[in-house]
Design a protein around this motif. Sequence first.
Motif, PDB file in Angstrom:
ATOM      1  N   LYS A 133       4.849  -4.211  53.276  1.00  0.00           N
ATOM      2  CA  LYS A 133       4.620  -3.926  54.694  1.00  0.00           C
ATOM      3  C   LYS A 133       3.654  -2.758  54.815  1.00  0.00           C
ATOM      4  N   ILE A 134       2.722  -2.882  55.733  1.00  0.00           N
ATOM      5  CA  ILE A 134       1.792  -1.793  56.023  1.00  0.00           C
ATOM      6  C   ILE A 134       2.333  -1.039  57.242  1.00  0.00           C
ATOM      7  N   SER A 135       2.369   0.273  57.159  1.00  0.00           N
ATOM      8  CA  SER A 135       2.884   1.098  58.251  1.00  0.00           C
ATOM      9  C   SER A 135       2.052   0.935  59.510  1.00  0.00           C
ATOM     10  N   SER A 136       2.698   1.134  60.665  1.00  0.00           N
ATOM     11  CA  SER A 136       1.965   1.080  61.932  1.00  0.00           C
ATOM     12  C   SER A 136       1.038   2.283  62.032  1.00  0.00           C
ATOM     13  N   PHE A 137       0.053   2.174  62.912  1.00  0.00           N
ATOM     14  CA  PHE A 137      -0.936   3.240  63.053  1.00  0.00           C
ATOM     15  C   PHE A 137      -1.429   3.286  64.488  1.00  0.00           C
TER      16      PHE A 137
ATOM     17  N   ARG B   7      -4.948  11.752  62.767  1.00  0.00           N
ATOM     18  CA  ARG B   7      -4.056  10.916  61.962  1.00  0.00           C
ATOM     19  C   ARG B   7      -4.847  10.173  60.900  1.00  0.00           C
TER      20      ARG B   7
ATOM     21  N   PRO C 155      -2.860   4.279  57.358  1.00  0.00           N
ATOM     22  CA  PRO C 155      -2.119   3.959  56.136  1.00  0.00           C
ATOM     23  C   PRO C 155      -2.997   3.177  55.165  1.00  0.00           C
TER      24      PRO C 155
ATOM     25  N   ASP D  78      -4.165   0.310  52.995  1.00  0.00           N
ATOM     26  CA  ASP D  78      -3.975  -1.125  53.200  1.00  0.00           C
ATOM     27  C   ASP D  78      -4.730  -1.896  52.116  1.00  0.00           C
TER      28      ASP D  78
END
Length: 79
Positions: free
Chosen positions: A12-16, A43, A46, A48
Amino acid sequence: QAFYEDGTPVTKISSFTTFDLSGRWNITDAFELNASVANVFDRIAPLDPTTYGGVNYNPMHFTGALGRYFTVGAKYTFR
């Protein structure tokens, strides 16, 4: 299956999310100033490794790959 550098599988890729500001000031009818700040809180997107069209960052996370940046401009209308 994609893996991070340490061998951990990517599941899973973190939200951004970023926060951007922009503004415009009409000094006269013919002269305008504008400015913007993209990614106000600086920020970082993440990692990817499964993305397409980019290297380690999703192209949709452009400001996260660059960090905070500013733009300023002026516009004059000749009559």
